[in-house]
Design a protein around this motif. Sequence first.
Motif, PDB file in Angstrom:
ATOM      1  N   ILE A  20      38.201 -52.299 -42.878  1.00  0.00           N
ATOM      2  CA  ILE A  20      38.729 -50.940 -42.840  1.00  0.00           C
ATOM      3  C   ILE A  20      37.948 -50.102 -43.842  1.00  0.00           C
ATOM      4  CG2 ILE A  20      40.530 -51.499 -44.507  1.00  0.00           C
ATOM      5  CD1 ILE A  20      42.322 -49.445 -43.126  1.00  0.00           C
ATOM      6  N   THR A  21      37.720 -48.836 -43.494  1.00  0.00           N
ATOM      7  CA  THR A  21      36.980 -47.944 -44.378  1.00  0.00           C
ATOM      8  C   THR A  21      37.282 -46.496 -44.012  1.00  0.00           C
ATOM      9  OG1 THR A  21      34.781 -47.409 -45.249  1.00  0.00           O
ATOM     10  CG2 THR A  21      34.913 -47.882 -42.904  1.00  0.00           C
ATOM     11  N   SER A  22      36.971 -45.599 -44.922  1.00  0.00           N
ATOM     12  CA  SER A  22      37.074 -44.175 -44.611  1.00  0.00           C
ATOM     13  C   SER A  22      35.679 -43.575 -44.378  1.00  0.00           C
ATOM     14  CB  SER A  22      37.789 -43.419 -45.726  1.00  0.00           C
ATOM     15  OG  SER A  22      37.069 -43.554 -46.933  1.00  0.00           O
ATOM     16  N   ASN A  23      34.628 -44.388 -44.591  1.00  0.00           N
ATOM     17  CA  ASN A  23      33.264 -43.934 -44.330  1.00  0.00           C
ATOM     18  C   ASN A  23      32.523 -45.063 -43.610  1.00  0.00           C
ATOM     19  OD1 ASN A  23      30.512 -43.223 -44.410  1.00  0.00           O
ATOM     20  ND2 ASN A  23      30.798 -42.053 -46.293  1.00  0.00           N
ATOM     21  N   LEU A  24      32.553 -45.023 -42.296  1.00  0.00           N
ATOM     22  CA  LEU A  24      32.028 -46.125 -41.492  1.00  0.00           C
ATOM     23  C   LEU A  24      30.518 -46.315 -41.694  1.00  0.00           C
ATOM     24  CD1 LEU A  24      32.748 -48.309 -39.447  1.00  0.00           C
ATOM     25  CD2 LEU A  24      32.417 -46.617 -37.633  1.00  0.00           C
ATOM     26  N   TYR A  52      35.126 -50.229 -33.067  1.00  0.00           N
ATOM     27  CA  TYR A  52      35.828 -49.497 -34.120  1.00  0.00           C
ATOM     28  C   TYR A  52      36.851 -48.579 -33.479  1.00  0.00           C
ATOM     29  CZ  TYR A  52      33.120 -45.217 -33.287  1.00  0.00           C
ATOM     30  OH  TYR A  52      32.558 -44.092 -32.721  1.00  0.00           O
ATOM     31  N   CYS A  53      37.883 -48.254 -34.224  1.00  0.00           N
ATOM     32  CA  CYS A  53      38.878 -47.279 -33.800  1.00  0.00           C
ATOM     33  C   CYS A  53      39.243 -46.417 -35.000  1.00  0.00           C
ATOM     34  CB  CYS A  53      40.103 -47.943 -33.176  1.00  0.00           C
ATOM     35  SG  CYS A  53      40.884 -49.204 -34.179  1.00  0.00           S
ATOM     36  N   GLU A  54      39.678 -45.215 -34.720  1.00  0.00           N
ATOM     37  CA  GLU A  54      39.961 -44.225 -35.758  1.00  0.00           C
ATOM     38  C   GLU A  54      41.459 -44.027 -35.937  1.00  0.00           C
ATOM     39  OE1 GLU A  54      38.017 -40.568 -34.718  1.00  0.00           O
ATOM     40  OE2 GLU A  54      36.061 -41.513 -34.573  1.00  0.00           O
ATOM     41  N   PHE A  55      41.840 -43.768 -37.183  1.00  0.00           N
ATOM     42  CA  PHE A  55      43.233 -43.495 -37.535  1.00  0.00           C
ATOM     43  C   PHE A  55      43.286 -42.342 -38.529  1.00  0.00           C
ATOM     44  CE2 PHE A  55      42.910 -47.922 -36.434  1.00  0.00           C
ATOM     45  CZ  PHE A  55      44.033 -48.166 -35.665  1.00  0.00           C
ATOM     46  N   THR A  56      44.364 -41.603 -38.507  1.00  0.00           N
ATOM     47  CA  THR A  56      44.586 -40.585 -39.535  1.00  0.00           C
ATOM     48  C   THR A  56      45.614 -41.052 -40.550  1.00  0.00           C
ATOM     49  OG1 THR A  56      46.189 -39.488 -38.092  1.00  0.00           O
ATOM     50  CG2 THR A  56      43.928 -38.641 -38.075  1.00  0.00           C
ATOM     51  N   ASP A  57      46.394 -42.055 -40.186  1.00  0.00           N
ATOM     52  CA  ASP A  57      47.403 -42.610 -41.097  1.00  0.00           C
ATOM     53  C   ASP A  57      46.854 -43.911 -41.695  1.00  0.00           C
ATOM     54  OD1 ASP A  57      49.564 -44.050 -42.255  1.00  0.00           O
ATOM     55  OD2 ASP A  57      50.993 -43.134 -40.857  1.00  0.00           O
ATOM     56  N   PRO A  58      46.608 -43.942 -43.000  1.00  0.00           N
ATOM     57  CA  PRO A  58      46.020 -45.143 -43.603  1.00  0.00           C
ATOM     58  C   PRO A  58      46.907 -46.380 -43.477  1.00  0.00           C
ATOM     59  CG  PRO A  58      46.749 -43.622 -45.304  1.00  0.00           C
ATOM     60  CD  PRO A  58      46.866 -42.908 -43.998  1.00  0.00           C
ATOM     61  N   ASN A  59      48.218 -46.184 -43.466  1.00  0.00           N
ATOM     62  CA  ASN A  59      49.129 -47.328 -43.352  1.00  0.00           C
ATOM     63  C   ASN A  59      49.011 -48.007 -41.995  1.00  0.00           C
ATOM     64  OD1 ASN A  59      50.291 -47.040 -45.972  1.00  0.00           O
ATOM     65  ND2 ASN A  59      51.377 -45.251 -45.190  1.00  0.00           N
ATOM     66  N   ILE A  60      48.872 -47.219 -40.951  1.00  0.00           N
ATOM     67  CA  ILE A  60      48.708 -47.796 -39.611  1.00  0.00           C
ATOM     68  C   ILE A  60      47.351 -48.488 -39.515  1.00  0.00           C
ATOM     69  CG2 ILE A  60      48.513 -47.279 -37.146  1.00  0.00           C
ATOM     70  CD1 ILE A  60      50.573 -45.039 -37.607  1.00  0.00           C
ATOM     71  N   ALA A  61      46.332 -47.903 -40.119  1.00  0.00           N
ATOM     72  CA  ALA A  61      44.997 -48.520 -40.120  1.00  0.00           C
ATOM     73  C   ALA A  61      45.034 -49.873 -40.825  1.00  0.00           C
ATOM     74  CB  ALA A  61      43.988 -47.591 -40.785  1.00  0.00           C
ATOM     75  N   ILE A  62      45.688 -49.941 -41.951  1.00  0.00           N
ATOM     76  CA  ILE A  62      45.791 -51.200 -42.706  1.00  0.00           C
ATOM     77  C   ILE A  62      46.549 -52.247 -41.899  1.00  0.00           C
ATOM     78  CG2 ILE A  62      46.841 -52.273 -44.741  1.00  0.00           C
ATOM     79  CD1 ILE A  62      46.189 -49.566 -46.223  1.00  0.00           C
ATOM     80  N   GLU A  63      47.653 -51.850 -41.276  1.00  0.00           N
ATOM     81  CA  GLU A  63      48.431 -52.781 -40.457  1.00  0.00           C
ATOM     82  C   GLU A  63      47.612 -53.290 -39.276  1.00  0.00           C
ATOM     83  OE1 GLU A  63      52.356 -51.555 -39.280  1.00  0.00           O
ATOM     84  OE2 GLU A  63      52.723 -50.635 -41.236  1.00  0.00           O
ATOM     85  N   THR A  64      46.854 -52.402 -38.659  1.00  0.00           N
ATOM     86  CA  THR A  64      46.018 -52.784 -37.521  1.00  0.00           C
ATOM     87  C   THR A  64      44.939 -53.769 -37.948  1.00  0.00           C
ATOM     88  OG1 THR A  64      46.426 -50.652 -36.449  1.00  0.00           O
ATOM     89  CG2 THR A  64      44.516 -51.917 -35.682  1.00  0.00           C
ATOM     90  N   LYS A  66      45.015 -55.863 -40.484  1.00  0.00           N
ATOM     91  CA  LYS A  66      45.666 -57.153 -40.769  1.00  0.00           C
ATOM     92  C   LYS A  66      46.014 -57.889 -39.484  1.00  0.00           C
ATOM     93  CE  LYS A  66      47.663 -55.960 -45.246  1.00  0.00           C
ATOM     94  NZ  LYS A  66      48.907 -55.723 -45.987  1.00  0.00           N
ATOM     95  N   GLN A  67      46.477 -57.139 -38.483  1.00  0.00           N
ATOM     96  CA  GLN A  67      46.847 -57.748 -37.205  1.00  0.00           C
ATOM     97  C   GLN A  67      45.614 -58.350 -36.522  1.00  0.00           C
ATOM     98  OE1 GLN A  67      48.168 -54.944 -34.241  1.00  0.00           O
ATOM     99  NE2 GLN A  67      49.360 -56.498 -33.171  1.00  0.00           N
ATOM    100  N   ILE A  68      44.535 -57.587 -36.436  1.00  0.00           N
ATOM    101  CA  ILE A  68      43.318 -58.059 -35.768  1.00  0.00           C
ATOM    102  C   ILE A  68      42.730 -59.271 -36.491  1.00  0.00           C
ATOM    103  CG2 ILE A  68      40.934 -57.454 -35.179  1.00  0.00           C
ATOM    104  CD1 ILE A  68      41.952 -54.584 -34.628  1.00  0.00           C
ATOM    105  N   LYS A  69      42.797 -59.277 -37.814  1.00  0.00           N
ATOM    106  CA  LYS A  69      42.252 -60.404 -38.577  1.00  0.00           C
ATOM    107  C   LYS A  69      42.924 -61.728 -38.208  1.00  0.00           C
ATOM    108  CE  LYS A  69      40.240 -58.340 -42.648  1.00  0.00           C
ATOM    109  NZ  LYS A  69      40.085 -58.452 -44.075  1.00  0.00           N
ATOM    110  N   LYS A  70      44.162 -61.674 -37.756  1.00  0.00           N
ATOM    111  CA  LYS A  70      44.901 -62.885 -37.390  1.00  0.00           C
ATOM    112  C   LYS A  70      44.592 -63.360 -35.969  1.00  0.00           C
ATOM    113  CE  LYS A  70      48.792 -61.693 -40.351  1.00  0.00           C
ATOM    114  NZ  LYS A  70      50.204 -61.269 -40.374  1.00  0.00           N
ATOM    115  N   TRP A  71      43.922 -62.543 -35.191  1.00  0.00           N
ATOM    116  CA  TRP A  71      43.656 -62.861 -33.799  1.00  0.00           C
ATOM    117  C   TRP A  71      42.587 -63.934 -33.659  1.00  0.00           C
ATOM    118  CZ3 TRP A  71      43.165 -57.494 -30.957  1.00  0.00           C
ATOM    119  CH2 TRP A  71      44.419 -56.866 -30.956  1.00  0.00           C
ATOM    120  N   SER A  72      42.622 -64.619 -32.543  1.00  0.00           N
ATOM    121  CA  SER A  72      41.592 -65.608 -32.199  1.00  0.00           C
ATOM    122  C   SER A  72      40.288 -64.893 -31.843  1.00  0.00           C
ATOM    123  CB  SER A  72      42.046 -66.441 -31.004  1.00  0.00           C
ATOM    124  OG  SER A  72      42.087 -65.631 -29.833  1.00  0.00           O
TER     125      SER A  72
END
Length: 95
Positions: A20-24, A52-64, A66-72
Motif C-alpha cells: 500500500i502507498t500514497s505515491n505509486l 493496483y486499485c485506488e482508494f480515498t479512505d486509507p482505512n479501507i485501503a489498509i483492510e484491502t 491485509k485481505q489480499i495478503k492472506k489470499w492464495s
Amino acid sequence: MKTYYVYIIECSDKTFYTGITSNLTERLESHEKGKYKDSYTSKRRPLELVYYCEFTDPNIAIETEKQIKKWSQDKKRALIAGDFDELPNLARKKF
C-alpha cells in the motif's frame, strides 16, 4: 483528497508482493532499485506491477491490503486477470 493505492507486484520468482502507498510511482521505483536491502522484493528483481486499485479512505485501503495478503497465489492471479467471478470459488476451503 489524497489517493491510496493497493498494489501487487510479480517478482522474478513468480511470487507476489502486495503493498500500500500514497505515491505509486515513487514506491515502485524504490522496489525496483532495491532501496531496502532486507525487503521481500529486493532479492527478487526484476519486478512487474501487475495490479493496483485506488482508494480515498486509507482505512479501507489498509483492510484491502491485509485481505489480499492472506489470499492464495491462485486467488491473486484471478484478481490480476480480472476473473472476479472466480474469486468466491477460490475462497472456499477444500476438505
